[in-house]
Enzyme design. Structure first.
Site, PDB file in Angstrom:
ATOM      1  N   GLU A   1     -17.242  23.585  70.313  1.00 57.13           N
ATOM      2  CA  GLU A   1     -16.803  22.351  70.968  1.00 57.13           C
ATOM      3  C   GLU A   1     -15.400  22.447  71.567  1.00 57.13           C
ATOM      4  O   GLU A   1     -14.471  21.746  71.105  1.00 57.13           O
ATOM      5  CB  GLU A   1     -16.882  21.174  69.976  1.00 57.13           C
ATOM      6  CG  GLU A   1     -18.257  20.964  69.390  1.00 57.13           C
ATOM      7  CD  GLU A   1     -18.347  19.727  68.496  1.00 57.13           C
ATOM      8  OE1 GLU A   1     -17.317  19.083  68.241  1.00 57.13           O
ATOM      9  OE2 GLU A   1     -19.471  19.399  68.068  1.00 57.13           O
TER      10      GLU A   1
ATOM     11  N   GLU B   1     -25.692  21.703  66.274  1.00 53.58           N
ATOM     12  CA  GLU B   1     -25.332  20.555  65.437  1.00 53.58           C
ATOM     13  C   GLU B   1     -26.059  19.315  65.925  1.00 53.58           C
ATOM     14  O   GLU B   1     -26.125  19.056  67.131  1.00 53.58           O
ATOM     15  CB  GLU B   1     -23.827  20.227  65.497  1.00 53.58           C
ATOM     16  CG  GLU B   1     -22.934  21.138  64.731  1.00 53.58           C
ATOM     17  CD  GLU B   1     -21.471  20.735  64.833  1.00 53.58           C
ATOM     18  OE1 GLU B   1     -21.174  19.522  64.981  1.00 53.58           O
ATOM     19  OE2 GLU B   1     -20.632  21.640  64.784  1.00 53.58           O
TER      20      GLU B   1
HETATM   21  O1  IFM Z   1     -17.727  17.149  61.868  1.00 56.43           O
HETATM   22  C1  IFM Z   1     -17.841  17.415  63.228  1.00 56.43           C
HETATM   23  C2  IFM Z   1     -17.873  18.896  63.481  1.00 56.43           C
HETATM   24  O2  IFM Z   1     -16.755  19.543  62.978  1.00 56.43           O
HETATM   25  C3  IFM Z   1     -17.949  19.170  64.957  1.00 56.43           C
HETATM   26  N1  IFM Z   1     -19.013  18.422  65.573  1.00 56.43           N
HETATM   27  C4  IFM Z   1     -19.105  17.023  65.289  1.00 56.43           C
HETATM   28  C5  IFM Z   1     -19.094  16.793  63.797  1.00 56.43           C
HETATM   29  C6  IFM Z   1     -19.199  15.294  63.495  1.00 56.43           C
HETATM   30  O3  IFM Z   1     -18.116  14.616  64.043  1.00 56.43           O
END
Ligand code: IFM
Length: 470
Positions: A180, A375
């Site tokens: 990210e 994710e």
């Molecule tokens: O916890 C975070 C993660 O570190 C990166 N992606 C989003 C998740 C939820 O906010």
């Protein structure tokens, strides 16, 4: 566990999840600072997050990652949890300041040894390790030298990546450079909601370019170092931006938002250029991306997988509440509309339809690269019973709807090959501290006891069903 949990709401209807192939990869994801703790052990030095947690008011309740889930000391137990869920892959991140304290000089054998043990533990349990090389824990010394807005940080990152590969490359096949970069650049440097807490839009944009450059340099070093085939990629958090209406103002607000959230990363990675409209938007604000000759060739080094993190969609309007298209400074209005939709505890709208559209769009606009959902998940206000068990039907519903979206996107042609639930454990949710719980396994932070929630049982049973194991 009630097996009906894995069935779709409408009886008699086929569940799209059942169309996922037996080869589909299933996993959970975590990140180093969010779970490890042990911040001063075995030579680890502070990262920007250790520093940021010390800033009064920066993190809810003054929480820190000092102990987190104590995963550093409980790793074998956590790997056992992963294996018991029947998962084939575990996505974790390596902490740069553990491996190369201070962000310079030689590797730290004691820091690397932790990941060495983790990889062996996973492989011993039949779980594939999926390494993320940077999930936001920049060594503080590199921030003191300018951080990601400075070009040199990209080269330091590539050096560190080589160290990790030298230690784990004989056993780890899948390598993700960055997690990210939007969050690192914009939340960290432009908006100041994340470490290091700077608030300068131009710094944020410079960070975007140097993160991408660091990715490209690391990708080249990994390819050069690998004697066996590796799967190489990057993970982006992509947030679809749809216009509220077909009006020119709404469409332009959506275009602008999509440009800075999504295309500013996707286009250089896959098309070898920044989007012209984004470059023009930035120029209108007096900002340019610090691109040097050859950078875009490095950034567009071919990769094997694109990691997609998806949490919510956004609806954009180009007019304010009074119908005006310009604000008081004469800037175009770009307003996120608050829809009347169900939300998670993060106040994020639950929009699985946008997930499906996003995946189909990626397939259309950036064809040829396999997609993995690195994710997806949700925080809810979990209510444990006396035994610590959480009947998180809200999370089960969220995961079901989003997996169904993935399956439908596949049916529409998107080449999605795997899914990682965020997250294995409740953990340190950055500026929200420990208030927001994303885990499918509950962590009691007083005792560090782990208790699989209903969603964990559901996930295990769903995977078994899709694999035809029951
Ligand atoms: O916890 C975070 C993660 O570190 C990166 N992606 C989003 C998740 C939820 O906010």
């Amino acid at each position: 566990m009630d097996t009906d949990l894995t069935r779709p709401a409408a009886p008699g209807q086929a569940d799209p999840i059942d169309t996922l192939p037996p080869t589909f990869r299933w996993g959970v994801a975590t990140s180093s600072y969010q779970i490890e703790g042990a911040v001063a052990e075995d030579g680890r030095t502070p990262s920007i997050w250790d520093t940021y947690c010390g800033v009064p008011g920066a993190v809810a309740n003054g929480d820190t990652g000092d102990v987190a889930c104590d995963h550093y000391h409980r790793m074998p137990q956590d790997v056992a949890l992963i294996a018991d869920l029947g998962l084939d892959t575990y996505r974790f991140s390596v902490a740069w300041p553990r491996v190369q304290p201070g962000g310079g000089g030689p590797a730290n054998p004691a820091g690397l040894a932790f990941y060495d043990r983790l990889v062996d533990e996973l492989l011993g349990r039949g779980v594939d390790p999926w390494v993320t090389l940077y999930h936001w824990d920049l060594p503080q010394e590199l921030e003191d030298a300018g951080g990601w807005p400075v070009r040199d940080t990209a080269y330091r990152f590539a050096d560190y990546v080589e160290m990790v590969f030298a230690a784990l490359g004989d056993r780890v096949k899948t390598w993700t450079t960055l997690n990210e970069p939007w969050c690192s650049a914009m939340l960290g440097y432009a908006y100041g909601h994340h470490a290091p807490g700077r608030q300068n839009f131009a710094d944020g944009i410079a960070a975007v370019h140097h993160l991408l450059l660091g990715h490209g340099l690391a990708a080249q070093r990994l390819r050069a170092a690998a004697s066996n085939p590796i799967e190489l990629g990057i993970t982006l958090n992509l947030a679809p931006a749809d216009p509220e209406t077909g009006s020119a103002a709404d469409r332009d607000a959506a275009r602008y938002t999509d440009g800075l959230a999504n295309r500013i990363y996707l286009d250089p990675l896959f098309h070898g250029e920044y989007p012209q409209d984004v470059v023009a938007d930035l120029a209108a604000e007096g900002i340019s991306l610090p691109v040097q000759d050859g950078d875009l060739e490095i950034i567009s080094t071919p990769i094997d997988v694109l990691g997609v993190n998806y949490y919510f969609g956004q609806l954009l309007s180009g007019v304010d509440e009074h119908g005006r298209e310009r604000d008081e400074q004469g800037h175009p209005v770009r307003r996120v509309i608050r829809r009347d939709l169900p939300r998670t505890a993060m106040d994020w709208e639950i929009v699985p339809e946008s997930f499906e559209e996003l995946l189909v769009r990626l397939h259309r606009d950036y064809p040829g690269v396999p997609l993995f959902i690195t994710e997806n998940g949700a925080a809810f206000n979990d209510k444990p019973d006396a035994d610590g068990f959480v009947a998180d039907d809200d999370r089960v519903a969220y995961l079901t709807e989003h997996l169904q979206a993935v399956a439908r996107a596949r049916q529409a042609g998107a080449d999605v090959r795997g899914y990682f639930a965020w997250s294995l454990l409740d953990n340190f949710e950055w500026a929200y501290g420990y208030d927001k719980r994303f885990g499918i396994v509950r962590v009691d932070y007083d005792t560090q006891r782990r208790t699989p929630k209903r969603s964990a049982h559901w996930y295990r049973d769903t995977i078994r069903r899709v694999r035809g194991e029951r």
